[in-house]
Design a protein around this motif. Structure first.
Motif, PDB file in Angstrom:
ATOM      1  N   ILE A  86       0.818  -1.217   0.000  1.00 42.80           N
ATOM      2  CA  ILE A  86       0.000   0.000   0.000  1.00 42.80           C
ATOM      3  C   ILE A  86       0.854   1.270   0.000  1.00 42.80           C
ATOM      4  O   ILE A  86       0.384   2.331  -0.420  1.00 42.80           O
ATOM      5  N   TRP A  87       2.074   1.177   0.442  1.00 40.22           N
ATOM      6  CA  TRP A  87       2.980   2.326   0.434  1.00 40.22           C
ATOM      7  C   TRP A  87       3.797   2.375  -0.844  1.00 40.22           C
ATOM      8  O   TRP A  87       4.060   3.442  -1.380  1.00 40.22           O
ATOM      9  N   MET A  88       4.223   1.217  -1.327  1.00 41.93           N
ATOM     10  CA  MET A  88       5.144   1.166  -2.461  1.00 41.93           C
ATOM     11  C   MET A  88       4.448   1.310  -3.810  1.00 41.93           C
ATOM     12  O   MET A  88       5.010   1.887  -4.731  1.00 41.93           O
ATOM     13  N   LEU A  89       3.245   0.757  -3.934  1.00 37.66           N
ATOM     14  CA  LEU A  89       2.532   0.834  -5.214  1.00 37.66           C
ATOM     15  C   LEU A  89       1.618   2.068  -5.189  1.00 37.66           C
ATOM     16  O   LEU A  89       0.417   1.984  -4.989  1.00 37.66           O
ATOM     17  N   LYS A  90       2.248   3.210  -5.376  1.00 40.45           N
ATOM     18  CA  LYS A  90       1.518   4.476  -5.312  1.00 40.45           C
ATOM     19  C   LYS A  90       0.416   4.544  -6.374  1.00 40.45           C
ATOM     20  O   LYS A  90      -0.597   5.214  -6.189  1.00 40.45           O
ATOM     21  N   GLU A  91       0.598   3.814  -7.470  1.00 36.76           N
ATOM     22  CA  GLU A  91      -0.359   3.831  -8.579  1.00 36.76           C
ATOM     23  C   GLU A  91      -1.568   2.920  -8.348  1.00 36.76           C
ATOM     24  O   GLU A  91      -2.439   2.832  -9.213  1.00 36.76           O
ATOM     25  N   ALA A  92      -1.623   2.239  -7.232  1.00 33.02           N
ATOM     26  CA  ALA A  92      -2.750   1.318  -6.978  1.00 33.02           C
ATOM     27  C   ALA A  92      -4.074   2.070  -7.038  1.00 33.02           C
ATOM     28  O   ALA A  92      -4.204   3.183  -6.536  1.00 33.02           O
TER      29      ALA A  92
END
Length: 177
Positions: A86-92
């Motif tokens: 949830i922090w690393m995949l900003k594009e989610a």
């Protein structure tokens, strides 16, 4: 369903992250990405234990896993399940945090792996502290701050299939599926 849907699911060990991510990916017909030290060990021709030991003295192992899972997630629609998703995949398009009390998490790990419950509680608490410190040091991330996500689920009273249904209902409400 949104053409290039990417869902990020995070939670600490014992919250059901891996199980829920897999079930959700299957239900939605999306690729599951859960790239871990286990896959890295296979790629490098090492044992999992060797990778874990090497990672204690070399930050590049953690950083590679974290970076590579995001690269994989950006390549195609998916469910990314990891402690930092949830922090690393900003594009989610949609971010979910699964929560469970320390007691519940330890009991689940005990049920899954066996062993000594008190030792599991101690190990899990130690691992949480180490993970939190590492994430702050590497990325400036506080993994105890997840209020920004689209959905927080306390998993203690739900079975994995029920959690998937809760997520799907929210995805429908947002027009993503």
């Amino acid at each position: 369903m949104k053409q290039d849907l990417r869902i990020a699911i995070s939670g600490k060990s014992g919250c059901g992250n891996t199980t829920v991510s897999g079930l959700l990916a299957q239900k939605l017909g999306l690729k599951l990405i859960n790239y871990t030290f286990r896959q890295l060990a296979e790629e490098k021709g090492m044992t999992l234990k060797e990778v874990i030991e090497a990672a204690k003295n070399d930050d590049s192992y953690d950083k590679y896993v974290d970076k590579h899972q995001v690269e994989l997630a950006l390549a195609e629609p998916c469910v990314l399940g990891s402690r930092l998703a949830i922090w690393m995949l900003k594009e989610a398009d949609f971010k979910v945090y699964l929560y469970a009390s320390d007691e519940t998490r330890a009991q689940r790990i005990f049920n899954r792996e066996g062993g000594n419950l008190e030792a599991i509680k101690e190990f899990t608490a130690m691992r949480d502290r180490e993970d939190t410190g590492r994430y702050k040091e590497f990325y400036g991330i506080d993994n105890n701050d997840y209020d920004f996500v689209d959905l927080i689920i306390d998993t203690v009273n739900f079975l994995p299939d029920q959690i998937v249904e809760i997520i799907c209902e929210k995805l429908k409400e947002k027009g993503l599926i």
